[in-house]
Write an enzyme that holds these catalytic residues in place. Structure first.
Site, PDB file in Angstrom:
ATOM      1  CG  ASP A  29      -1.776  -1.190   1.156  1.00  0.00           C
ATOM      2  OD1 ASP A  29      -2.192  -1.687   0.275  1.00  0.00           O
ATOM      3  OD2 ASP A  29      -1.952  -1.888   2.460  1.00  0.00           O
ATOM      4  CD  GLU A  30       4.543  -0.579  -0.461  1.00  0.00           C
ATOM      5  OE1 GLU A  30       3.751  -0.595  -1.122  1.00  0.00           O
ATOM      6  OE2 GLU A  30       5.251  -1.258   0.351  1.00  0.00           O
ATOM      7  N   GLY A  33       0.418   1.645  -7.441  1.00  0.00           N
ATOM      8  CA  GLY A  33      -0.456   1.703  -8.789  1.00  0.00           C
ATOM      9  C   GLY A  33      -0.103   2.983  -9.582  1.00  0.00           C
ATOM     10  N   GLY A  56      -4.052  -4.852  -3.766  1.00  0.00           N
ATOM     11  CA  GLY A  56      -5.063  -3.743  -4.289  1.00  0.00           C
ATOM     12  C   GLY A  56      -4.377  -2.370  -4.546  1.00  0.00           C
ATOM     13  CG  HIS A  57      -1.840  -2.209  -6.906  1.00  0.00           C
ATOM     14  ND1 HIS A  57      -0.870  -2.891  -7.798  1.00  0.00           N
ATOM     15  CD2 HIS A  57      -1.417  -2.714  -5.612  1.00  0.00           C
ATOM     16  CE1 HIS A  57      -0.077  -3.748  -7.158  1.00  0.00           C
ATOM     17  NE2 HIS A  57      -0.250  -3.521  -5.680  1.00  0.00           N
ATOM     18  CB  THR A 149      -5.951 -10.805   1.443  1.00  0.00           C
ATOM     19  OG1 THR A 149      -5.511 -11.948   0.814  1.00  0.00           O
ATOM     20  CG2 THR A 149      -4.978  -9.674   1.810  1.00  0.00           C
ATOM     21  CE  LYS A 160       4.905 -21.671  -8.895  1.00  0.00           C
ATOM     22  NZ  LYS A 160       4.982 -20.136  -9.287  1.00  0.00           N
ATOM     23  N   GLY A 320     -10.547  -3.764   3.356  1.00  0.00           N
ATOM     24  CA  GLY A 320     -11.533  -2.743   3.919  1.00  0.00           C
ATOM     25  C   GLY A 320     -11.185  -2.514   5.340  1.00  0.00           C
ATOM     26  NE  ARG A 321      -7.409  -7.039   6.575  1.00  0.00           N
ATOM     27  CZ  ARG A 321      -6.476  -7.967   6.439  1.00  0.00           C
ATOM     28  NH1 ARG A 321      -6.039  -8.495   7.609  1.00  0.00           N
ATOM     29  NH2 ARG A 321      -5.581  -8.160   5.371  1.00  0.00           N
ATOM     30  N   GLY A 407       5.408  12.008  -4.109  1.00  0.00           N
ATOM     31  CA  GLY A 407       4.066  12.064  -4.392  1.00  0.00           C
ATOM     32  C   GLY A 407       3.356  13.078  -3.380  1.00  0.00           C
ATOM     33  CB  VAL A 408       2.183  16.224  -3.027  1.00  0.00           C
ATOM     34  CG1 VAL A 408       3.461  16.365  -2.761  1.00  0.00           C
ATOM     35  CG2 VAL A 408       1.869  16.578  -4.386  1.00  0.00           C
TER      36      VAL A 408
HETATM   37  P1  IMO Z   1      -0.583  -4.200  -2.240  1.00  0.00           P
HETATM   38  O1  IMO Z   1       0.018  -4.662  -3.525  1.00  0.00           O
HETATM   39  C1  IMO Z   1      -1.033  -4.864   2.053  1.00  0.00           C
HETATM   40  C2  IMO Z   1      -0.560  -8.901   3.594  1.00  0.00           C
HETATM   41  C3  IMO Z   1      -2.041  -9.266   4.386  1.00  0.00           C
HETATM   42  C4  IMO Z   1      -1.387 -10.186   5.510  1.00  0.00           C
HETATM   43  C5  IMO Z   1      -0.321 -10.970   4.847  1.00  0.00           C
HETATM   44  C6  IMO Z   1      -0.576 -12.171   4.091  1.00  0.00           C
HETATM   45  O2  IMO Z   1      -1.902  -3.734  -2.430  1.00  0.00           O
HETATM   46  O3  IMO Z   1       0.413  -3.368  -1.626  1.00  0.00           O
HETATM   47  P2  IMO Z   1      -2.084 -12.821   2.018  1.00  0.00           P
HETATM   48  O4  IMO Z   1      -3.466 -12.751   1.682  1.00  0.00           O
HETATM   49  O5  IMO Z   1      -1.011 -12.501   1.051  1.00  0.00           O
HETATM   50  O6  IMO Z   1      -1.635 -14.290   2.400  1.00  0.00           O
HETATM   51  O7  IMO Z   1      -1.644 -12.155   3.605  1.00  0.00           O
HETATM   52  O8  IMO Z   1       0.181  -9.975   3.819  1.00  0.00           O
HETATM   53  N1  IMO Z   1      -0.665  -8.138   2.420  1.00  0.00           N
HETATM   54  C7  IMO Z   1      -0.927  -7.041   2.031  1.00  0.00           C
HETATM   55  N2  IMO Z   1      -0.869  -5.894   2.779  1.00  0.00           N
HETATM   56  N3  IMO Z   1      -0.694  -4.737   0.780  1.00  0.00           N
HETATM   57  C8  IMO Z   1      -0.791  -5.708   0.139  1.00  0.00           C
HETATM   58  O9  IMO Z   1      -0.616  -5.760  -1.347  1.00  0.00           O
HETATM   59  C9  IMO Z   1      -0.763  -7.066   0.601  1.00  0.00           C
HETATM   60  N4  IMO Z   1      -0.580  -8.295  -0.056  1.00  0.00           N
HETATM   61  C10 IMO Z   1      -0.803  -9.040   1.190  1.00  0.00           C
HETATM   62  O10 IMO Z   1      -2.836  -8.092   4.954  1.00  0.00           O
HETATM   63  O11 IMO Z   1      -0.833  -9.509   6.371  1.00  0.00           O
HETATM   64 MG    MG Z   2      -2.856  -2.146  -1.640  1.00  0.00          MG
END
Ligand code: IMO
Ligand code: MG
Length: 419
Positions: A29-30, A33, A56-57, A149, A160, A320-321, A407-408
């Site tokens: 979530d940095e 996207g 989630g981007h 998630t 796998k 949504g957390r 980014g601002v």
């Molecule tokens: P983006 O790409 C934030 C976290 C989950 C959980 C851990 C394991 O949007 O930055 P998982 O469902 O992958 O087995 O969950 O990883 N997690 C993320 N947290 N952004 C994400 O992706 C994440 N993908 C997985 O919250 O703590």
């Molecule tokens: Mg995200």
């Protein structure tokens, strides 16, 4: 020697096009996207190499907000081909749900621009159910879970690795054979989790429909990448999902995701040589957030954390957390930056592997004066408050990597280009 030397001199050194890579440097979530969207405007191919719809981007274009989970964010760019590589795990109902949702927001012609690797593994609904059951089991046995998630990511990568998984190429081949393997897999899971209820016939029926919808998009992914690299000059971009501290090897194990989200995952998740990796961009927020459980030494369980959460709209795009928040922000009198960990008063020059150790580290901070001004309208470095410039230069020097963009805000134009 001379003979072989002459021979090798005759071989044309065609190392091919390089790929640029965007990766998350924190716990996800940095704003990956947004950076991908920026670079996608001049890219020919945008690839996902790992993860699944746990990502989630968000991309904001002309006030319209698009959320991507499995689709590369490049899909909104009509000149780009979007590629889902072999390292990605695909939940087909989730993929189509995401497509439908984004079509309602104006996404058009995606089917002409999307390519999917035949080697990508399939996430079944029962993988998602098992993800949930494993979380319940962890909670019961250890008093805490991972906070996944529940998208079935862990169970699918586990399949796998244990070689019981099914891939897109299996879905494209004989459906009877595919069905038998799916049913066997369900039986294996049911022997491990007697509470697991699976309506395998209805899941197979749905998959048969999805198979026909995606068939035109499926390619040999290794050859697709080979061709992209060795064909005419092309700009190729990789969109990382999840992030460095969620990497299964380098993150805060076991509170991580199940793939390699650092740069190695680009080679294995697409089938390309390390020599073809070009620029690698790490994306990081000015503060840190984390969703789910796990060590988080700079976490602010106080008013500061609350403020970051509300001002930064820190809510997970996938689940949504509320995101947990750490470090500091511009509205504050001072900004603290964690620069080192200490164990028993001694600085450790590495990131501890063991979670109990990491839970207990003491954080050493450097403090900067806050700039306390809204910077969201700033588009030039020279217009940033000097205190903000100081903070950015400090981070740059400390990590030893030049900062390319600042980014601002969340929409496309809220970006300061540094060089
Ligand atoms: P983006 O790409 C934030 C976290 C989950 C959980 C851990 C394991 O949007 O930055 P998982 O469902 O992958 O087995 O969950 O990883 N997690 C993320 N947290 N952004 C994400 O992706 C994440 N993908 C997985 O919250 O703590
Ligand atoms: Mg995200």
């Amino acid at each position: 020697w001379s003979e072989s030397g002459e021979k090798s001199a005759q071989i044309k050194n065609d190392s091919g096009n390089k790929v640029a890579v965007v990766l998350g440097a924190q716990w996800g979530d940095e704003g990956k996207g947004k950076v991908v969207d920026l670079l996608a405007t001049e890219s020919d191919v945008v690839c996902r190499c790992q993860g699944g719809n746990n990502a989630g981007h968000t991309v904001v274009v002309d006030e319209e907000e698009y959320d991507f989970h499995l689709l590369p964010s490049g899909i909104i760019n009509t000149k780009c081909t979007s590629f889902i590589g072999n390292g990605v795990v695909i939940h087909l109902p989730g993929l189509f749900e995401e497509i439908d949702k984004n079509e309602k927001r104006g996404l058009k012609g995606w089917d002409k621009r999307l390519v999917i690797s035949d080697r990508a593994h399939i996430v079944f609904d029962f993988h998602q159910a098992v993800d949930g059951l494993q979380e319940v089991q962890r909670q019961a046995q250890e008093g805490q879970n991972i906070g996944t998630t529940k998208k079935g990511i862990g169970p699918t990568y586990a399949c796998k690795a244990s070689r019981t998984g099914l891939r897109i190429c299996d879905l494209m081949a004989d459906f009877g054979e595919f069905s038998t393997r799916v049913k066997n897999l369900v039986l294996q899971y049911q022997s491990m989790y007697p509470a697991l209820k699976v309506d395998v016939e209805s899941e197979l029926k749905k998959l048969k429909d999805y198979a026909e919808r995606i068939r035109p998009l499926i390619r040999d992914g290794v050859y697709f990448m080979y061709d992209a690299i060795h064909g005419p000059p092309k700009k190729i971009l990789v969109e990382g999902a999840n992030a460095a501290l969620l990497d299964i090897d380098f993150g805060t194990y076991p509170f991580v995701t199940s793939s390699n989200c650092t740069v190695g995952g680009v080679c294995t998740g697409l089938g390309i040589p390390p020599a073809n990796i070009g620029e690698v961009y790490g994306v990081s927020k000015a503060y840190t957030t984390r969703v789910g459980i796990g060590a988080f030494p700079t976490e602010q369980l106080n008013a500061v954390g609350e403020l970051l959460q509300t001002r930064g709209h820190e809510v997970g795009v996938t689940t949504g957390r509320k995101r947990r928040c750490a470090l500091w922000f511009y509205v504050l009198d001072e900004i603290k930056v964690g620069v080192a960990y200490k164990i028993n008063g001694k600085r450790v020059p590495y990131f501890p592997a063991n979670m109990e150790v990491l839970q207990k580290v003491e954080v050493e901070y450097e403090t900067f004066p806050g700039w306390k001004t809204d910077t969201s309208a700033v588009r030039k470095w020279s217009d940033l408050p000097p205190k903000a410039q100081n903070y950015i230069r400090f981070v740059e020097n400390r990590i030893g990597v030049p900062i390319k963009w600042v980014g601002v805000g969340k929409s496309r134009e809220c970006m300061i280009q540094m060089f």
